[in-house]
Design a protein around this motif. Structure first.
Motif, mmCIF file in Angstrom:
data_model
loop_
_atom_site.group_PDB
_atom_site.id
_atom_site.type_symbol
_atom_site.label_atom_id
_atom_site.label_comp_id
_atom_site.label_asym_id
_atom_site.label_seq_id
_atom_site.Cartn_x
_atom_site.Cartn_y
_atom_site.Cartn_z
ATOM 1 N N CYS A 292 1.079 -0.523 -1.430
ATOM 2 C CA CYS A 292 1.708 -1.771 -1.877
ATOM 3 C C CYS A 292 2.709 -1.543 -3.003
ATOM 4 N N GLY A 293 2.453 -0.563 -3.850
ATOM 5 C CA GLY A 293 3.346 -0.326 -4.981
ATOM 6 C C GLY A 293 4.561 0.513 -4.653
ATOM 7 N N ILE A 294 4.490 1.340 -3.599
ATOM 8 C CA ILE A 294 5.600 2.242 -3.300
ATOM 9 C C ILE A 294 6.098 2.071 -1.865
ATOM 10 N N LEU A 295 5.231 2.251 -0.889
ATOM 11 C CA LEU A 295 5.666 2.250 0.515
ATOM 12 C C LEU A 295 6.115 0.873 1.009
ATOM 13 N N PHE A 296 5.329 -0.144 0.712
ATOM 14 C CA PHE A 296 5.630 -1.496 1.211
ATOM 15 C C PHE A 296 6.301 -2.363 0.158
ATOM 16 N N LYS A 297 6.844 -1.721 -0.879
ATOM 17 C CA LYS A 297 7.441 -2.443 -2.012
ATOM 18 C C LYS A 297 8.557 -3.378 -1.572
ATOM 19 N N ASP A 298 9.446 -2.896 -0.716
ATOM 20 C CA ASP A 298 10.592 -3.716 -0.316
ATOM 21 C C ASP A 298 10.160 -4.962 0.449
ATOM 22 N N ALA A 299 9.189 -4.811 1.333
ATOM 23 C CA ALA A 299 8.704 -5.974 2.088
ATOM 24 C C ALA A 299 7.970 -6.940 1.172
ATOM 25 N N LEU A 300 7.187 -6.419 0.237
ATOM 26 C CA LEU A 300 6.438 -7.285 -0.676
ATOM 27 C C LEU A 300 7.324 -7.951 -1.705
ATOM 28 N N LEU B 280 6.455 -9.270 -5.850
ATOM 29 C CA LEU B 280 5.090 -8.857 -5.537
ATOM 30 C C LEU B 280 4.934 -7.332 -5.500
ATOM 31 N N GLY B 281 5.919 -6.603 -5.006
ATOM 32 C CA GLY B 281 5.847 -5.148 -5.005
ATOM 33 C C GLY B 281 5.763 -4.588 -6.409
ATOM 34 N N PHE B 282 6.563 -5.132 -7.318
ATOM 35 C CA PHE B 282 6.526 -4.721 -8.722
ATOM 36 C C PHE B 282 5.177 -5.063 -9.335
ATOM 37 N N TRP B 283 4.669 -6.269 -9.020
ATOM 38 C CA TRP B 283 3.389 -6.696 -9.577
ATOM 39 C C TRP B 283 2.266 -5.766 -9.145
ATOM 40 N N PHE B 284 2.231 -5.387 -7.867
ATOM 41 C CA PHE B 284 1.201 -4.460 -7.399
ATOM 42 C C PHE B 284 1.323 -3.109 -8.096
ATOM 43 N N ALA B 285 2.532 -2.633 -8.288
ATOM 44 C CA ALA B 285 2.729 -1.339 -8.940
ATOM 45 C C ALA B 285 2.285 -1.370 -10.396
ATOM 46 N N GLN B 286 2.483 -2.497 -11.072
ATOM 47 C CA GLN B 286 2.195 -2.570 -12.499
ATOM 48 C C GLN B 286 0.818 -3.150 -12.825
ATOM 49 N N GLN B 287 0.386 -4.167 -12.099
ATOM 50 C CA GLN B 287 -0.852 -4.867 -12.442
ATOM 51 C C GLN B 287 -1.885 -4.866 -11.320
ATOM 52 N N GLY B 288 -1.427 -5.136 -10.117
ATOM 53 C CA GLY B 288 -2.334 -5.354 -8.994
ATOM 54 C C GLY B 288 -3.240 -4.188 -8.691
ATOM 55 N N SER B 289 -2.708 -2.979 -8.735
ATOM 56 C CA SER B 289 -3.543 -1.814 -8.430
ATOM 57 C C SER B 289 -4.629 -1.625 -9.484
ATOM 58 N N ILE B 290 -4.342 -1.984 -10.721
ATOM 59 C CA ILE B 290 -5.354 -1.890 -11.782
ATOM 60 C C ILE B 290 -6.450 -2.926 -11.544
#
Length: 86
Positions: A33-41, A51-61
């Motif tokens: 979600c943070g790297i591969l599907f970032k553009d779609a999210l 949403l892609g940025f959010w997953f990379a910064q907050q969501g995965s944590i």
């Protein structure tokens, strides 16, 4: 092999299965979600952020912390199942 060793082996196999599944979920959320599907999210927004940025910064944590609690619950059930809950 003694009965105690059979229980310990079955316990460990089930534990490794849980770990594998939970780590796969974490990998999909953090890397996928943070790297591969970032553009779609990034087509969607959450709290004003893409949403892609959010997953990379907050969501995965957040997902990692939730997975810790899920693991604790699964291990408590597994301990009771195999009699290691003392």
């Amino acid at each position: 092999m003694s009965e105690k060793q059979k229980h310990a082996t079955a316990y460990w196999k089930e534990n490794v299965k849980y770990l594998s599944i939970l780590l796969a979920i974490w990998f999909i959320v953090s890397y996928g979600c943070g790297i591969l599907f970032k553009d779609a999210l990034n087509e969607f927004k959450l709290g004003g952020f893409k949403l892609g940025f959010w997953f990379a910064q907050q969501g995965s944590i957040y997902v990692f912390v939730i997975l810790i609690f899920v693991y604790v619950r699964l291990m408590n059930k597994l301990d009771k199942k195999y009699g290691f809950d003392e």
